[in-house]
Write an enzyme that holds these catalytic residues in place. Structure first.
Site, mmCIF file in Angstrom:
data_model
loop_
_atom_site.group_PDB
_atom_site.id
_atom_site.type_symbol
_atom_site.label_atom_id
_atom_site.label_comp_id
_atom_site.label_asym_id
_atom_site.label_seq_id
_atom_site.Cartn_x
_atom_site.Cartn_y
_atom_site.Cartn_z
ATOM 1 N N GLU A 1 11.272 5.367 -29.219
ATOM 2 C CA GLU A 1 11.052 6.797 -29.488
ATOM 3 C C GLU A 1 10.187 7.429 -28.392
ATOM 4 O O GLU A 1 9.575 8.478 -28.609
ATOM 5 C CB GLU A 1 10.378 7.005 -30.852
ATOM 6 C CG GLU A 1 11.127 6.449 -32.038
ATOM 7 C CD GLU A 1 12.392 7.211 -32.420
ATOM 8 O OE1 GLU A 1 12.749 8.182 -31.725
ATOM 9 O OE2 GLU A 1 13.027 6.804 -33.408
ATOM 10 N N HIS B 1 14.651 9.159 -42.465
ATOM 11 C CA HIS B 1 14.119 8.218 -41.479
ATOM 12 C C HIS B 1 12.597 8.082 -41.561
ATOM 13 O O HIS B 1 12.097 6.999 -41.824
ATOM 14 C CB HIS B 1 14.569 8.668 -40.073
ATOM 15 C CG HIS B 1 14.036 7.820 -38.960
ATOM 16 N ND1 HIS B 1 14.495 7.899 -37.669
ATOM 17 C CD2 HIS B 1 13.065 6.876 -38.919
ATOM 18 C CE1 HIS B 1 13.847 7.047 -36.902
ATOM 19 N NE2 HIS B 1 12.966 6.411 -37.637
#
Ligand code: 13P
Ligand code: ZN
Length: 269
Positions: free
Chosen positions: A119, A214
């Site tokens: 990420e 998520h």
């Protein structure tokens, strides 16, 4: 091998906060396997010796060009590394990166070639804007809080501000400590540049952002403060769910009570 942290109390303190928060995320049950990631802007602790340290990896593209990151350094959790390991051994489960002059790639400089989180685009895109704004926010945290993720599985909670207002009304201090609330990013592929851009957009208006089905993403002064924001919202979510489990829809604080709170704490409407 000498760690970059040796003889650098400021840098050590910030990395230790990341480790402490990583332990909380694991204890909370929000960090299954390698779930979640933390990055911190450590540029203020960088001295000449660090600036001269050679790269220990080839440059790797970020996926975006981020001009405000020129000359910046970050501590990042490693991809596929566990929060519970980061808690005990931060420099073996994370690393310090230097942004290259093209502002579109980075190299690792210490301690070991631990590849940053998948990420990284979301984290660095947000840091780029935090720097541009000139504020005090230096930490970004992404985690998978059970209750908030569960709530993102129904469309009614994904409508603008529905979840924010519901969570604020569960316990008075939620709004005091998370005054801009929870923004919503519709489902996007984990680790994608699209997810990074949508996160940035929502953070303009909200303290914490929900990634549908998520997890959540928060930016704050340090890792501890970013954790607190998520913790406060999750507590409110737990109260809501507990009430539902007892068989009733909680009333929530009334509009009047919310108004009184907003004025008393001098919060935005
Ligand atoms: P990383 O192990 O790459 O940090 O990924 C964990 C995660 O939560 C992705 O969204
Ligand atoms: Zn995740």
């Amino acid at each position: 091998m000498k760690s970059i942290l040796e003889g650098r109390p400021g840098l050590t303190r910030e990395v230790n906060k990341v480790a402490e928060v990583a332990g909380y995320l694991w204890q909370k049950g929000w960090a299954e396997r390698n779930g979640g990631n933390i990055t911190i802007n450590v540029t203020e602790f960088v001295d000449d010796e660090i600036r001269q340290m050679p790269a220990i990896t080839e440059p790797k593209p970020i996926g975006a060009t981020l001009p405000h990151l020129k000359g910046c350094y970050f501590f990042c959790k490693g991809t596929q590394k566990r929060m519970r390991d980061l808690a005990r051994w931060p420099m073996e489960n994370g690393s310090i990166i230097r942004i290259c002059d093209d502002c579109a790639s980075y190299v690792i400089i210490a301690d070991q070639p631990v590849i940053p989180t998948s990420e990284v685009a979301a984290h660095l895109t947000v840091h780029n804007t935090l720097i541009a704004e000139g504020g005090k926010k230096k930490a970004t945290v992404h985690t998978h809080p059970i209750e908030l993720v569960a709530m993102s599985h129904t469309n009614k909670f994904l409508e603008k501000d529905v979840l924010t207002n519901l969570l604020w009304s569960m316990i008075p201090e939620t709004k005091a400590f998370c005054p801009r609330g929870l923004g919503i990013v519709p489902y996007k592929m984990a680790g994608s540049v699209e997810l990074a851009e949508a996160t940035l957009e929502e953070l303009k208006d909200y303290d914490v952002v929900m990634w549908e089905k998520h997890g959540v993403f928060a930016a704050d002064t340090d890792a501890m403060d970013a954790f607190d924001q998520i913790d406060v919202l999750t507590k409110a979510a737990q109260i809501y769910i507990n009430a539902r489990c007892m068989g009733f829809e909680p009333d929530g604080m009334s509009e009047e009570q919310m108004k009184e709170m907003t004025i008393a704490y001098n919060l935005p409407k």
